[in-house]
Enzyme design. Structure first.
Site: not given
Ligand code: GAR
Length: 187
Positions: A12-14, A101, A103, A173
């Protein structure tokens, strides 16, 4: 009021970067974070920011009637932030161009089924790519194939590992996802 629904499966850092970016904005509301994973780190982040969490059951997610639950929150935007289930077609249709989304690679490379999180960075390093990055795109019926809204690149250093690359890409991101979301909100 702009309602943004967040969907996340992992750390969940995003989500944290997004909630933090909008924390002083009174025109933006986060009615719910939807997760499919009872162990997801994003649940703690939701608590920290006082946002409700809905733990999703896969069968219910596949049922078209679930759109009634989504509609209740009147989302202007549905934001996937590390959400690993494929979005069912009924939802893509109902929220065409309002579902986005992120990626962790330069799509169309390194996208598709099974390409998520560390798998992506491992594949990029194994292929000896010179650069990678992140892609923010509209969600359509195919995995990782919707219209691209923004791409940002990082150089791959000598001795780069999937872990160091993941960190670099996550930094990008966190900087760009909130800004792109903001730019999509009706002004
Ligand atoms: C992020 O790097 C995102 O781009 C990726 O998962 C990570 C989630 O990190 N998404 C995918 O791979 C989708 N195909 P987070 O939970 O720390 O936000």
């Amino acid at each position: 009021m702009n309602n943004i629904l967040l969907l996340a499966s992992g750390g969940g850092s995003n989500v944290k970067a997004i909630l933090n970016y909008f924390k002083d904005r009174n025109d933006v509301n986060f009615p719910m974070i939807i997760t499919n994973n009872p162990e997801a780190g994003v649940i703690e982040i939701a608590k920290e920011y006082g946002v409700d969490v809905l733990l999703l059951n896969k069968h219910i997610f596949q049922e078209e009637i679930f759109i009634d639950t989504i509609d209740l929150y009147k989302p202007n935007l549905i934001v996937l932030a590390g959400f690993l289930w494929k979005i069912p077609d009924y939802m893509v249709k109902a929220y065409a161009n309002k579902l986005i989304n992120i990626h962790p690679a330069l799509l169309p490379k390194y996208g598709g089924l099974g390409m998520y999180g560390h798998h992506v960075h491992e594949a990029v390093i194994a292929a000896k790519e010179k650069e990678s990055g992140m892609t923010i795109h509209i969600v359509n019926e195919q995995y990782d194939e919707g219209t691209i809204l923004l791409q940002k690149k990082v150089k791959i250093a000598k001795g780069e590992t999937p872990e160091t690359l993941a960190e670099k890409v996550l930094n990008l991101e966190h900087t760009w996802y909130p800004k792109v979301i903001d730019s999509l909100l009706p002004k």
